[in-house]
Design a protein around this motif. Sequence first.
Motif, PDB file in Angstrom:
ATOM      1  N   LEU A 107       0.844  -1.197   0.000  1.00 46.45           N
ATOM      2  CA  LEU A 107       0.000   0.000   0.000  1.00 46.45           C
ATOM      3  C   LEU A 107       0.876   1.242   0.000  1.00 46.45           C
ATOM      4  O   LEU A 107       1.929   1.259   0.632  1.00 46.45           O
ATOM      5  N   ALA A 115      -6.514   8.882  -3.722  1.00 46.54           N
ATOM      6  CA  ALA A 115      -6.608   7.460  -3.369  1.00 46.54           C
ATOM      7  C   ALA A 115      -7.190   6.657  -4.533  1.00 46.54           C
ATOM      8  O   ALA A 115      -8.101   7.101  -5.220  1.00 46.54           O
ATOM      9  N   THR A 117      -7.707   2.536  -4.540  1.00 44.26           N
ATOM     10  CA  THR A 117      -7.418   1.265  -3.887  1.00 44.26           C
ATOM     11  C   THR A 117      -7.066   0.168  -4.881  1.00 44.26           C
ATOM     12  O   THR A 117      -6.273  -0.703  -4.560  1.00 44.26           O
ATOM     13  N   VAL A 122      -3.824   4.189  -0.920  1.00 51.62           N
ATOM     14  CA  VAL A 122      -4.820   4.326   0.137  1.00 51.62           C
ATOM     15  C   VAL A 122      -4.803   5.752   0.669  1.00 51.62           C
ATOM     16  O   VAL A 122      -3.739   6.311   0.919  1.00 51.62           O
TER      17      VAL A 122
END
Length: 160
Positions: A107, A115, A117, A122
């Motif tokens: 991450l 962001a 994902t 993140v």
Amino acid sequence: MSDAPPNYITPAGYARLKAEYDTLLATERPQLVETISWAAGNGDRSENGDYIYGRKRLREIDRRLGWLARRMKAARVVDPAQQPDRTRVWFGATVTIADEDDARRVLTLVGDDEADTSAGQVGWNAPIARALRGAAVGDLRRVTLPAGEREYEVIDIRYP
């Protein structure tokens, strides 16, 4: 003055917001205004699709411009490459974590506005990012996720 937390963002993320703002303001909006005034000159506006759609799209663009302007004004640009403490997880860190089943994830902690994902990016205020803040390699961190509570071990920390 608002009590909102700072809106951290990477230089690249800020550049993307600015590019979208500039494109909307300098290109899309003027073209749309031109189309609307052309359509308005075509008589009855109640059944004029170009006019009705143009006005609706103009409102959307103006709303987006306002949102982008507020986000850029609140932005605190932080270059992760300048991070002095590289032994802990801070803004911009790329972290390798492992859960109880030794399933690993990589991450990168970025600004909430950048962001993604699916790309492993993140947002700084996401539950997992908040749990990892300040962690060092070998630390265990508990995260409450919609699927329940999980524990992650920090395996590696990298900065650009």
